[in-house]
Design an enzyme around this catalytic site. Structure first.
Site, PDB file in Angstrom:
ATOM      1  N   ASP A  17      76.136  12.006  38.271  1.00  0.00           N
ATOM      2  CA  ASP A  17      74.866  12.745  38.226  1.00  0.00           C
ATOM      3  C   ASP A  17      73.904  12.326  39.331  1.00  0.00           C
ATOM      4  O   ASP A  17      74.113  11.315  40.023  1.00  0.00           O
ATOM      5  CB  ASP A  17      74.212  12.601  36.839  1.00  0.00           C
ATOM      6  CG  ASP A  17      74.377  11.214  36.217  1.00  0.00           C
ATOM      7  OD1 ASP A  17      74.623  10.262  36.974  1.00  0.00           O
ATOM      8  OD2 ASP A  17      74.246  11.100  34.998  1.00  0.00           O
ATOM      9  N   ASN A  33      71.456   8.038  22.374  1.00  0.00           N
ATOM     10  CA  ASN A  33      71.659   9.249  21.551  1.00  0.00           C
ATOM     11  C   ASN A  33      73.066   9.808  21.743  1.00  0.00           C
ATOM     12  O   ASN A  33      73.349  10.920  21.312  1.00  0.00           O
ATOM     13  CB  ASN A  33      70.605  10.313  21.888  1.00  0.00           C
ATOM     14  CG  ASN A  33      70.668  10.751  23.339  1.00  0.00           C
ATOM     15  OD1 ASN A  33      71.532  10.311  24.087  1.00  0.00           O
ATOM     16  ND2 ASN A  33      69.754  11.606  23.741  1.00  0.00           N
ATOM     17  N   HIS A  77      74.535  10.406  24.696  1.00  0.00           N
ATOM     18  CA  HIS A  77      74.780  11.214  25.901  1.00  0.00           C
ATOM     19  C   HIS A  77      75.755  10.527  26.849  1.00  0.00           C
ATOM     20  O   HIS A  77      75.820   9.296  26.918  1.00  0.00           O
ATOM     21  CB  HIS A  77      73.464  11.603  26.614  1.00  0.00           C
ATOM     22  CG  HIS A  77      72.758  10.493  27.301  1.00  0.00           C
ATOM     23  ND1 HIS A  77      71.423  10.191  27.092  1.00  0.00           N
ATOM     24  CD2 HIS A  77      73.167   9.596  28.223  1.00  0.00           C
ATOM     25  CE1 HIS A  77      71.070   9.182  27.851  1.00  0.00           C
ATOM     26  NE2 HIS A  77      72.109   8.794  28.546  1.00  0.00           N
ATOM     27  N   GLU A 107      73.058  15.807  27.170  1.00  0.00           N
ATOM     28  CA  GLU A 107      72.295  15.368  26.004  1.00  0.00           C
ATOM     29  C   GLU A 107      72.856  16.048  24.749  1.00  0.00           C
ATOM     30  O   GLU A 107      73.610  17.018  24.841  1.00  0.00           O
ATOM     31  CB  GLU A 107      70.822  15.742  26.196  1.00  0.00           C
ATOM     32  CG  GLU A 107      70.146  15.048  27.372  1.00  0.00           C
ATOM     33  CD  GLU A 107      69.956  13.538  27.177  1.00  0.00           C
ATOM     34  OE1 GLU A 107      70.200  13.029  26.066  1.00  0.00           O
ATOM     35  OE2 GLU A 107      69.578  12.873  28.148  1.00  0.00           O
TER      36      GLU A 107
HETATM   37  C1  F6R Z   1      74.532   7.262  34.425  1.00  0.00           C
HETATM   38  C2  F6R Z   1      74.684   8.170  33.303  1.00  0.00           C
HETATM   39  C3  F6R Z   1      74.139   7.863  31.940  1.00  0.00           C
HETATM   40  C4  F6R Z   1      74.232   6.397  31.531  1.00  0.00           C
HETATM   41  C5  F6R Z   1      73.634   6.185  30.142  1.00  0.00           C
HETATM   42  C6  F6R Z   1      73.596   4.725  29.745  1.00  0.00           C
HETATM   43  O1  F6R Z   1      75.097   7.815  35.585  1.00  0.00           O
HETATM   44  O2  F6R Z   1      75.222   9.197  33.500  1.00  0.00           O
HETATM   45  O3  F6R Z   1      74.819   8.660  31.000  1.00  0.00           O
HETATM   46  O4  F6R Z   1      75.556   5.981  31.545  1.00  0.00           O
HETATM   47  O5  F6R Z   1      72.323   6.676  30.120  1.00  0.00           O
HETATM   48  O6  F6R Z   1      72.681   4.081  30.558  1.00  0.00           O
HETATM   49  P1  F6R Z   1      72.527   2.501  30.545  1.00  0.00           P
HETATM   50  O7  F6R Z   1      73.784   1.946  31.105  1.00  0.00           O
HETATM   51  O8  F6R Z   1      71.338   2.236  31.447  1.00  0.00           O
HETATM   52  O9  F6R Z   1      72.299   2.089  29.119  1.00  0.00           O
END
Ligand code: F6R
Length: 244
Positions: free
Chosen positions: A67, A136, A138, A143
């Site tokens: 992303d 959540n 994702h 989401e």
């Molecule tokens: C990052 C991404 C997100 C993260 C997720 C967990 O490229 O796509 O889905 O993997 O938000 O984030 P952290 O590792 O900061 O808890």
């Protein structure tokens, strides 16, 4: 699905880095799908350390990131391109032209989504996709309640995400309102998936994603249907699992 438990964050990072490194040693021209966020930071650090020791060669590896924020230049401190450069690409011998993120500055959003999806196909698809998971459930920027059949698309970030991101920007107006993300379908097409998770704050969502119903309400639950998923998590994240 394989679930591998590590004692702590460092252990999780080493085990995940071992899996990525084995992939690159066995298949030097691998296409790696990469993630940002706090969880994989130590994984990238470990890979960079093994590179410095001469153990891994990234010169033929290609990468696609999950992303990117729409509207941020690659040089913006908060862009995921910058995160990847600073935390990984600049520390190893990967060829920058072989690394890919959605173009945050693209003027035509739909065309950019189509370009990114086509690019992934033209590389022959992702061999190993590294993932983190949000509180959540994702994965990527998919989401809860996002359709499972989405490919790369542009996501309107919800208020909670905007508020959480505000601390990284000088004002709320500067916080990106949209992001590009591989869709669930894109992620599921990866040949192998490596999910890294740490911390007690992720224990409930990890348990729900891996053992609960497969539902768009918990996007990560789709991973139960993928034929080759490895989860590497620390004891705290796996607190709700009875592992022998
Ligand atoms: C990052 C991404 C997100 C993260 C997720 C967990 O490229 O796509 O889905 O993997 O938000 O984030 P952290 O590792 O900061 O808890």
């Amino acid at each position: 699905m394989k679930i591998i438990q590590a004692a702590d964050y460092q252990g999780m990072c080493r085990k995940a880095a071992n899996i990525l490194s084995a992939q690159v040693i066995l298949f030097p021209n691998s296409v790696l799908g990469l993630a940002t966020g706090s969880t994989p930071l130590g994984v990238y650090q470990q890979l960079a350390e093994w590179y410095r020791k001469g153990d891994i060669d990234f010169s033929r590896v290609k990468t696609v990131n999950l992303d990117e924020y729409r509207g941020l230049a690659p040089t913006h401190e908060q862009s995921y391109r910058n995160y990847m450069n600073v935390n990984f690409f600049d520390k190893v011998n990967i060829v920058k032209e072989n690394t890919n993120t959605p173009d945050g500055l693209a003027t035509d959003t739909e065309a950019e989504c189509a370009r990114y999806e086509a690019l992934i196909s033209s590389l022959g698809g992702v061999d190993l996709q590294l993932l983190g998971i949000g509180h959540n459930g994702h994965i990527g920027f998919n989401e809860p309640d996002e359709a499972f059949d989405k490919i790369t698309h542009c996501v309107k970030l919800n208020q909670r995400t905007l508020e959480a991101n505000a601390r990284f920007f000088s004002s709320m107006d500067d916080v990106p309102k949209y992001a590009y993300s591989m869709g669930i379908k894109t992620i599921m097409q990866a040949r192998k998936i490596l999910l890294v998770v740490n911390g007690g704050d992720k224990a409930d969502i990890l348990h729900a994603a891996l053992t609960g119903p497969v539902t768009p309400r918990v996007p990560g639950s789709i991973l139960q249907l993928h034929p080759d998923v490895t989860v590497v998590a620390d004891e705290k994240a796996l607190a709700r699992f009875d592992l022998v």
